[in-house]
Design a protein around this motif. Structure first.
Motif, PDB file in Angstrom:
ATOM      1  N   HIS A 120      27.347   3.529 137.452  1.00  0.00           N
ATOM      2  CA  HIS A 120      27.880   3.283 136.112  1.00  0.00           C
ATOM      3  C   HIS A 120      28.883   2.131 136.057  1.00  0.00           C
ATOM      4  CE1 HIS A 120      26.008   6.860 134.380  1.00  0.00           C
ATOM      5  NE2 HIS A 120      26.314   7.475 135.509  1.00  0.00           N
ATOM      6  N   ARG A 247      34.733   6.030 129.854  1.00  0.00           N
ATOM      7  CA  ARG A 247      33.499   6.419 129.167  1.00  0.00           C
ATOM      8  C   ARG A 247      33.693   6.508 127.654  1.00  0.00           C
ATOM      9  NH1 ARG A 247      29.278   7.034 132.181  1.00  0.00           N
ATOM     10  NH2 ARG A 247      28.122   7.427 130.273  1.00  0.00           N
ATOM     11  N   LYS A 254      30.661  -2.015 126.389  1.00  0.00           N
ATOM     12  CA  LYS A 254      30.402  -1.461 127.715  1.00  0.00           C
ATOM     13  C   LYS A 254      31.612  -1.745 128.597  1.00  0.00           C
ATOM     14  CE  LYS A 254      27.156  -1.538 131.603  1.00  0.00           C
ATOM     15  NZ  LYS A 254      27.078  -0.064 131.683  1.00  0.00           N
ATOM     16  N   ALA A 277      36.983  12.085 129.464  1.00  0.00           N
ATOM     17  CA  ALA A 277      35.589  12.124 129.018  1.00  0.00           C
ATOM     18  C   ALA A 277      34.928  13.462 129.338  1.00  0.00           C
ATOM     19  CB  ALA A 277      34.805  10.980 129.657  1.00  0.00           C
ATOM     20  N   MET A 325      24.624  12.371 131.214  1.00  0.00           N
ATOM     21  CA  MET A 325      25.702  11.740 130.466  1.00  0.00           C
ATOM     22  C   MET A 325      25.464  11.784 128.957  1.00  0.00           C
ATOM     23  SD  MET A 325      28.075  10.880 132.541  1.00  0.00           S
ATOM     24  CE  MET A 325      27.835  11.931 133.975  1.00  0.00           C
ATOM     25  N   ALA A 326      24.290  12.259 128.546  1.00  0.00           N
ATOM     26  CA  ALA A 326      24.004  12.356 127.112  1.00  0.00           C
ATOM     27  C   ALA A 326      24.999  13.280 126.418  1.00  0.00           C
ATOM     28  CB  ALA A 326      22.577  12.851 126.897  1.00  0.00           C
ATOM     29  N   ASP A 329      28.060  11.177 125.901  1.00  0.00           N
ATOM     30  CA  ASP A 329      27.770  10.137 124.912  1.00  0.00           C
ATOM     31  C   ASP A 329      27.792  10.708 123.497  1.00  0.00           C
ATOM     32  OD1 ASP A 329      27.507   8.363 127.004  1.00  0.00           O
ATOM     33  OD2 ASP A 329      25.314   8.470 127.052  1.00  0.00           O
ATOM     34  N   VAL A 332      31.378  11.141 122.477  1.00  0.00           N
ATOM     35  CA  VAL A 332      31.991   9.845 122.186  1.00  0.00           C
ATOM     36  C   VAL A 332      31.580   9.375 120.792  1.00  0.00           C
ATOM     37  CG1 VAL A 332      32.058   7.412 122.856  1.00  0.00           C
ATOM     38  CG2 VAL A 332      32.228   9.187 124.603  1.00  0.00           C
ATOM     39  N   ALA A 333      30.332   9.607 120.421  1.00  0.00           N
ATOM     40  CA  ALA A 333      29.877   9.237 119.077  1.00  0.00           C
ATOM     41  C   ALA A 333      30.656  10.012 118.015  1.00  0.00           C
ATOM     42  CB  ALA A 333      28.377   9.492 118.944  1.00  0.00           C
ATOM     43  N   GLN A 336      34.055   8.459 117.670  1.00  0.00           N
ATOM     44  CA  GLN A 336      34.041   7.218 116.892  1.00  0.00           C
ATOM     45  C   GLN A 336      34.056   7.525 115.399  1.00  0.00           C
ATOM     46  OE1 GLN A 336      31.448   4.039 118.194  1.00  0.00           O
ATOM     47  NE2 GLN A 336      31.010   3.412 116.091  1.00  0.00           N
TER      48      GLN A 336
END
Length: 445
Positions: A120, A247, A254, A277, A325-326, A329, A332-333, A336
């Protein structure tokens, strides 16, 4: 002074039957006062973390039955760890993985860390170049202690995580504060970095993404800093790269590891962990990745401080790193979306300015235009600490004053919280600010 007196029973075993605890009062002066307790300068020259102090006050208020919104004052995600980590926690306990491990961590976890960083972060480490600690904070403290001493200087960009300057002081070195600007998104500029460097500079701290500002520096910005550090006169400066939020980046950014930059691997001290994370704050699990001689020195220190991180947490850490990691992720979405909502709410408060953060889960608004105004009771708000205490006492909302981060004009709020708590806190912050009245005294700039 305390004395322990024991009386043993009969027989060859000599078993203890009774124990008395006897105390003798400390000598008092002629005035009847006990002499002041003498503490080490290592304690007296550092400050208590204001984030901890605010959280402690919230806890006290809640214990008295008061309803307090303290969700935005602590840097802790509001989602659970990956399911794989939870299952591994249970598995470790049930299978008896509860013994000491090696001081620097299990080989399985250190290998998993190396695989994660290679996949990563595109940076290669061997297991003997990794030491696992009881959280990222311990890893930071130990590597600073291992490399810095009296006479050294450590550049700490401000706003900074509250512990950096005091950790530097504990090593005997001097923290040199490098001011960053909201207009630059609180990013470190190469010009400011070069101006802060002296012959005594031993280390630069880079927290990317940043706590408390959320600044996420892009690869081009990091390369510009590396170019400064690669000058012949700066080639002995280490970089403590705190990547605990790596992350949690937004808007398609990135993250780049500082150790992956050309020519910087040998001088980069990569700090990472599982608290942010992976939302494993209570597991107290972090690590340092660095050249082997530095890791050996840090392991030596750790052997005399805590020994190993907990075996159960280490087993869960392996599972977290190997999990899809989905899951992260997706969280994290969600963060945001919460960032955008919180920014929109702040934008509705007149005279509050806040840069858009590119990572982590903090907003760092400037509220200094309200300094010099007074509460309805006549108390003048002179700084962010007084503002946060007023907000907590009168509106039952806990935020952290920017003074704690070297930025007295600002305050920090974490949007790693429920939508309801975010809306409640920012709405009440707006009500608090708008209720402040102009003071007869000149406003503090």
């Amino acid at each position: 002074q305390v004395y322990f007196l024991a009386r043993t029973g009969g027989g060859s075993a000599g078993c203890v039957r009774e124990i008395w605890i006897c105390t003798r009062q400390r000598p008092r002066s002629a005035a009847g006062m006990a002499p002041p307790l003498r503490l080490s300068p290592a304690v007296t020259e550092i400050e208590e973390s204001k984030t901890v102090a605010i959280f402690s006050k919230v806890t006290d208020m809640k214990s008295r039955g008061e309803v307090v919104n303290g969700a935005l004052c602590v840097g802790q995600p509001d989602f659970p760890p990956p399911p794989e980590a939870i299952r591994a926690t249970t598995e470790a306990a049930e299978k008896g993985m509860t013994s000491y491990t090696g001081v620097n961590g299990t080989l399985e976890l250190r290998q998993a860390i190396c695989e994660y960083l290679n996949e990563h972060k595109q940076v290669k480490y061997r297991p003997d170049e990794v030491v696992v600690a009881c959280g990222g904070k311990q890893a930071i403290y130990q590597v600073v202690l291992a490399l810095c001493q009296a006479g050294d200087e450590v550049i700490v960009p401000a706003p900074y995580w509250t512990s950096y300057p005091d950790i530097v002081k504990l090593s005997g070195a001097k923290p040199v504060i490098l001011e960053t600007k909201a207009a630059d998104g609180y990013a470190i500029t190469p010009e400011a970095l070069q101006a802060a460097i002296t012959p005594r500079t031993r280390m630069l701290v880079v927290c990317n993404p940043s706590n408390p500002t959320g600044c996420a520096m892009n690869p081009e910005q990091l390369e510009a800093l590396a170019a400064v550090l690669q000058k012949p006169e700066n080639e002995n400066i280490f970089v403590l790269s705190d990547e605990i939020y790596e992350r949690i980046c937004f808007d398609g950014l990135k993250h780049s590891s500082f150790a992956a930059l050309g020519g910087m691997w040998d001088r980069t001290l990569t700090i990472n962990g599982f608290s942010k994370a992976f939302s494993m704050t209570g597991y107290r699990l972090g690590y340092l990745a660095a050249p082997k001689p530095i890791v050996q020195a840090v392991s030596k220190l750790q052997s005399q401080i805590t020994s190993c991180a907990t075996s159960v947490a280490q087993h869960a850490g392996v599972a977290a790193l190997k999990s899809p990691m989905a899951y992260i992720d997706g969280k994290v979405a969600e963060l945001q979306e919460k960032r955008d909502m919180a920014l929109g709410l702040l934008a509705q408060i007149p005279e509050v300015q806040c840069p858009k953060p590119g990572g982590a889960f903090y907003l760092f608004p400037d509220v200094s235009l309200f300094f010099g105004r007074s509460t309805k009771s006549g108390e003048e708000i002179t700084d962010s600490t007084k503002l946060c205490l007023h907000l907590l006492d009168e509106y039952k909302v806990a935020l952290v004053p920017g003074d704690a981060f070297g930025a007295p004009r600002c305050l920090r709020l974490s949007y790693a919280a429920t939508v309801e708590n975010i809306k409640d806190a920012i709405t009440k912050l707006g009500q608090c600010l708008q209720a402040l009245q102009p003071s007869k005294r000149a406003r503090v700039a």
